[in-house]
Motif scaffolding. Structure first.
Motif, PDB file in Angstrom:
ATOM      1  N   THR A  57      61.858   3.138  44.241  1.00 60.47           N
ATOM      2  CA  THR A  57      62.222   4.296  45.048  1.00 60.47           C
ATOM      3  C   THR A  57      63.312   5.120  44.367  1.00 60.47           C
ATOM      4  N   ASN A  58      63.540   6.295  44.911  1.00 65.48           N
ATOM      5  CA  ASN A  58      64.473   7.240  44.294  1.00 65.48           C
ATOM      6  C   ASN A  58      65.911   6.938  44.708  1.00 65.48           C
ATOM      7  N   PRO A  59      66.849   6.891  43.755  1.00 63.22           N
ATOM      8  CA  PRO A  59      68.239   6.558  44.103  1.00 63.22           C
ATOM      9  C   PRO A  59      68.967   7.640  44.889  1.00 63.22           C
ATOM     10  N   TYR A  60      68.389   8.831  44.959  1.00 67.50           N
ATOM     11  CA  TYR A  60      68.981   9.878  45.794  1.00 67.50           C
ATOM     12  C   TYR A  60      68.527   9.757  47.245  1.00 67.50           C
ATOM     13  N   ASN A  61      67.324   9.225  47.421  1.00 63.31           N
ATOM     14  CA  ASN A  61      66.745   9.103  48.755  1.00 63.31           C
ATOM     15  C   ASN A  61      65.546   8.172  48.640  1.00 63.31           C
ATOM     16  N   ARG A  62      65.614   7.004  49.267  1.00 68.92           N
ATOM     17  CA  ARG A  62      64.559   6.016  49.095  1.00 68.92           C
ATOM     18  C   ARG A  62      63.235   6.401  49.730  1.00 68.92           C
ATOM     19  N   SER A  63      63.208   7.460  50.509  1.00 75.15           N
ATOM     20  CA  SER A  63      61.937   7.936  51.047  1.00 75.15           C
ATOM     21  C   SER A  63      61.202   8.830  50.044  1.00 75.15           C
ATOM     22  N   LEU A  64      61.852   9.129  48.907  1.00 72.56           N
ATOM     23  CA  LEU A  64      61.258   9.960  47.862  1.00 72.56           C
ATOM     24  C   LEU A  64      60.880   9.090  46.668  1.00 72.56           C
ATOM     25  N   THR A  65      59.932   9.568  45.863  1.00 76.81           N
ATOM     26  CA  THR A  65      59.502   8.812  44.697  1.00 76.81           C
ATOM     27  C   THR A  65      60.488   8.968  43.549  1.00 76.81           C
ATOM     28  N   ALA A  66      60.549   7.942  42.713  1.00 75.68           N
ATOM     29  CA  ALA A  66      61.331   8.021  41.475  1.00 75.68           C
ATOM     30  C   ALA A  66      60.512   8.613  40.342  1.00 75.68           C
ATOM     31  N   GLY A  67      59.249   8.928  40.606  1.00 72.01           N
ATOM     32  CA  GLY A  67      58.365   9.429  39.562  1.00 72.01           C
ATOM     33  C   GLY A  67      57.719   8.292  38.793  1.00 72.01           C
ATOM     34  N   GLY A  68      56.940   8.658  37.786  1.00 72.67           N
ATOM     35  CA  GLY A  68      56.278   7.659  36.978  1.00 72.67           C
ATOM     36  C   GLY A  68      55.701   8.292  35.722  1.00 72.67           C
ATOM     37  N   SER A  69      55.234   7.509  34.807  1.00 74.20           N
ATOM     38  CA  SER A  69      55.131   6.075  34.987  1.00 74.20           C
ATOM     39  C   SER A  69      56.387   5.303  34.602  1.00 74.20           C
ATOM     40  N   SER A  70      57.382   5.996  34.040  1.00 71.27           N
ATOM     41  CA  SER A  70      58.647   5.329  33.679  1.00 71.27           C
ATOM     42  C   SER A  70      59.640   5.413  34.829  1.00 71.27           C
ATOM     43  N   GLY A  71      59.150   5.220  36.051  1.00 71.72           N
ATOM     44  CA  GLY A  71      60.003   5.378  37.226  1.00 71.72           C
ATOM     45  C   GLY A  71      61.116   4.364  37.314  1.00 71.72           C
ATOM     46  N   ALA A 104      71.429  -2.059  41.199  1.00 76.60           N
ATOM     47  CA  ALA A 104      70.368  -1.046  41.260  1.00 76.60           C
ATOM     48  C   ALA A 104      69.048  -1.658  41.705  1.00 76.60           C
ATOM     49  N   GLN A 105      68.760  -2.862  41.227  1.00 81.54           N
ATOM     50  CA  GLN A 105      67.525  -3.539  41.625  1.00 81.54           C
ATOM     51  C   GLN A 105      67.477  -3.767  43.129  1.00 81.54           C
ATOM     52  N   GLN A 106      68.593  -4.164  43.699  1.00 82.08           N
ATOM     53  CA  GLN A 106      68.633  -4.392  45.151  1.00 82.08           C
ATOM     54  C   GLN A 106      68.430  -3.088  45.924  1.00 82.08           C
ATOM     55  N   LEU A 107      68.823  -1.987  45.329  1.00 83.83           N
ATOM     56  CA  LEU A 107      68.744  -0.704  46.019  1.00 83.83           C
ATOM     57  C   LEU A 107      67.372  -0.040  45.892  1.00 83.83           C
ATOM     58  N   VAL A 108      66.789  -0.060  44.680  1.00 87.18           N
ATOM     59  CA  VAL A 108      65.585   0.752  44.451  1.00 87.18           C
ATOM     60  C   VAL A 108      64.424  -0.015  43.822  1.00 87.18           C
ATOM     61  N   ASN A 109      64.581  -1.318  43.564  1.00 83.08           N
ATOM     62  CA  ASN A 109      63.494  -2.137  43.024  1.00 83.08           C
ATOM     63  C   ASN A 109      62.978  -1.569  41.697  1.00 83.08           C
ATOM     64  N   MET A 164      71.950   8.936  50.233  1.00 84.13           N
ATOM     65  CA  MET A 164      72.091   8.880  48.781  1.00 84.13           C
ATOM     66  C   MET A 164      72.753   7.560  48.385  1.00 84.13           C
ATOM     67  N   LEU A 165      72.144   6.884  47.369  1.00 80.77           N
ATOM     68  CA  LEU A 165      72.608   5.567  46.970  1.00 80.77           C
ATOM     69  C   LEU A 165      73.484   5.600  45.724  1.00 80.77           C
ATOM     70  N   LEU A 166      73.647   6.756  45.107  1.00 79.94           N
ATOM     71  CA  LEU A 166      74.320   6.823  43.814  1.00 79.94           C
ATOM     72  C   LEU A 166      75.743   6.283  43.863  1.00 79.94           C
ATOM     73  N   ALA A 167      76.419   6.467  44.981  1.00 80.19           N
ATOM     74  CA  ALA A 167      77.818   6.035  45.069  1.00 80.19           C
ATOM     75  C   ALA A 167      77.958   4.552  45.396  1.00 80.19           C
ATOM     76  N   PHE A 168      76.874   3.889  45.759  1.00 82.62           N
ATOM     77  CA  PHE A 168      76.984   2.503  46.220  1.00 82.62           C
ATOM     78  C   PHE A 168      77.581   1.557  45.173  1.00 82.62           C
ATOM     79  N   PRO A 169      77.157   1.625  43.889  1.00 81.10           N
ATOM     80  CA  PRO A 169      77.771   0.713  42.905  1.00 81.10           C
ATOM     81  C   PRO A 169      79.285   0.898  42.787  1.00 81.10           C
ATOM     82  N   GLU A 170      79.783   2.097  43.088  1.00 72.38           N
ATOM     83  CA  GLU A 170      81.216   2.355  42.990  1.00 72.38           C
ATOM     84  C   GLU A 170      81.989   1.737  44.160  1.00 72.38           C
ATOM     85  N   THR A 171      81.320   1.558  45.267  1.00 75.80           N
ATOM     86  CA  THR A 171      82.026   1.155  46.495  1.00 75.80           C
ATOM     87  C   THR A 171      81.646  -0.225  47.018  1.00 75.80           C
ATOM     88  N   CYS A 172      80.656  -0.869  46.399  1.00 71.84           N
ATOM     89  CA  CYS A 172      80.158  -2.136  46.946  1.00 71.84           C
ATOM     90  C   CYS A 172      81.108  -3.299  46.696  1.00 71.84           C
TER      91      CYS A 172
END
Length: 526
Positions: free
Chosen positions: A159-173, A52-57, A1-9
């Motif tokens: 990609t999805n910020p919870y898990n990059r192997s999952l989709t973020a959905g679309g088309s407003s992903g 966020a861009q670096q994490l999930v494009n 999960m990437l959600l906590a990364f901005p808090e700790t980077c």
């Protein structure tokens, strides 16, 4: 999960983290008081958006100088006059790469649109700026916009910020992923079959699909120009429930019908938002739609429905069962090979026309994700056969438009019922290439009903175990069932959909707030 990364980077200061973690109402209050400047708020969200861009494009455009100049103007105006510029004063807002901004490219994922610079703003862009917003980034989309995932040959996959192997959905992903990482307090997405609601649901944030015309569309790019049976709409995606009302109230009070002739002339109705005609919201009637008669949702979705049923009942509301009315037929009419499919084929044909250009500029043949999409791409050639095809499509389209209009007249919510609560999708965010079913969202587009998305929980493999089933509706229902493996969806967010009547944006927002408050009150007690 990437959600906590901005808090700790370590890239954001404690003050910038405090700014980006606040809800929309608090942000606006502190901006209007001058406690936080528009410049520092914009910088804070810029930094988080770039993380966020670096994490999930998720981004397609980053126009720092323009945004900071606008923020400085707002700060100067507040300092000189003591008054805010508008209801969105100093608030950073991100835009789906579909809303034209003067001087910038808008590609909607097409390689052939690289280098095409807008000579004027979309109507909504002008309104947001006049309301005091700071437009600061634009976000990624799939080519053609007509897919519940986000991937194109210019910017790649979001990609999805919870898990990059999952989709973020679309088309407003791109918007869903950015807002989930709190890189934007409010993003603007569009929705013709679930494109605001599916990314919101897959990324665990709030979203709203208004009825057509409540938010102006003039001056924006789109893939399905000329198709008017199921119409695309713009709506907000936000990490805080207050963002839904803030956005809609500001846009509607700007009287968009004076700038966009297709915008609906309906003023913001505060009495409707207060639910004055529904006993001020003290005892509402909600219907739970457990499935749509096409496929049964995965266990986490059903658990979320049961939880909402329980908290609303405990809060004193009436909760009943809702049985879908011909959702298979309506969904197929709209999506599979009908209204949207006929129009989408034209958008796909354009994709093939730009194939050679795409090869030269991106080094890839056509779209890299064609094999992931369920619907086949058709290429209609030239000559007599093509003419017959065009005549056939025109006749079929006319028939389908008439049929969809009949459905819209039939599909009404009964008077005692205030809203339907149902899945946004039969599953949580799936692995890339597997978001193939949007009947749970597209039926409400076909009926032009207002619908919102609200978070409920996350997938817990220990609770959401896969249960054996003795029978299935059909082979597709079995396919959706077979998709579910609890560990694949571990910690993916679960959101649900609240559906109201046409042009009931104020009431839908208010009822969503009531459901959200009931859920949060229960969470605090646990």
């Amino acid at each position: 999960m990437l959600l906590a990364f901005p808090e700790t980077c370590g890239l954001l200061t404690p003050r910038e983290l405090a700014i980006t973690n606040e809800d929309v109402n608090t942000l606006l209050k502190r901006l209007s008081s001058g406690e936080w400047s528009a410049v520092e708020v914009t910088i804070a969200f810029y930094k988080r958006a770039i993380v966020a861009q670096q994490l999930v494009n998720c981004l397609t455009e980053i126009f720092v100088e323009r945004a900071l100049a606008r923020a400085a103007e707002l700060d100067d105006a507040l300092k000189k006059t003591g008054k805010i510029v508008g209801p969105l004063h100093g608030l950073p807002i991100s835009l789906k790469d579909q809303l034209c901004i003067k001087g910038l490219e808008t590609t909607i994922g097409y390689v052939s649109l690289i280098g095409e610079y807008a000579d004027k703003n979309a109507v909504l862009v002008d309104i947001l700026e006049e309301c005091g917003a700071v437009l600061f980034v634009r976000t990624n989309v799939p080519q053609t916009l007509m897919w519940a995932e986000t991937l194109n040959n210019i910017f790649g996959r979001t990609t999805n910020p919870y898990n990059r192997s999952l989709t973020a959905g679309g088309s407003s992903g791109g918007e869903g992923a950015l807002v989930a990482l709190k890189g934007s307090p409010i993003g603007v997405g569009s929705d013709i079959g679930g494109s605001v609601r599916i990314p919101s649901a897959f990324c665990g944030v709030y979203g709203l699909k208004p009825s057509y015309g409540r938010v102006p569309y003039g001056g924006a790019l789109n893939s399905l120009e000329g198709q008017d049976s199921v119409l695309s709409v713009f709506g907000p995606i936000t990490s805080s429930i207050s963002g839904l009302k803030t956005f809609m109230e500001a846009v509607i009070k700007a009287k968009p019908w004076l700038r966009d002739p297709l915008a609906v002339r309906k003023k913001w109705d505060e009495a409707e938002y207060q639910l004055k005609d529904r006993d001020n919201g003290r005892k509402l009637c909600f219907a739970i739609m457990w499935d749509d008669g096409v496929c049964v949702p995965h266990p986490p979705i059903t658990r979320a429905l049961k939880r909402v049923q329980e908290v609303l009942t405990n809060a004193g509301h009436n909760v009943i069962a809702w049985y879908p009315i011909e959702h298979r037929r309506l969904g197929n009419l709209t999506v599979c090979d009908a209204v949207l499919q006929l129009s989408e084929n034209e958008a796909r044909h354009r994709s093939f026309q730009e194939r050679d250009l795409g090869c030269r500029l991106s080094g890839r043949f056509r779209l890299g994700y064609l094999s992931e999409r369920r619907a086949p791409y058709r290429h209609y050639g030239s000559g007599r056969k093509s003419s017959y095809c065009r005549i056939f499509r025109a006749r079929k389209a006319a028939s389908l438009h008439i049929s969809s209009g009949k459905f819209r007249k039939r599909g009404k919510i009964s008077a005692p019922l205030d809203a339907i609560i149902c899945p946004a999708s039969p599953y949580a965010a799936p692995p890339h290439g597997h978001s193939k079913f949007n009947h749970y969202s597209v039926v409400w587009n076909a009926l032009d009903y207002t619908a919102s998305i609200f978070p409920v929980t996350t997938v817990d493999p220990a609770i959401d175990v896969k249960q054996p089933r003795e029978s299935f509706i059909d082979a597709f229902d079995r396919e959706v069932y077979d998709m579910y493996e609890p560990e694949t969806f571990h910690d993916a967010p679960i959101c649900l959909q609240l559906v109201g009547r046409t042009l009931e944006e104020e009431a839908v927002i208010a009822m969503t707030e009531i459901v959200d408050a009931a859920l949060k009150a229960t969470n605090e007690q646990l």
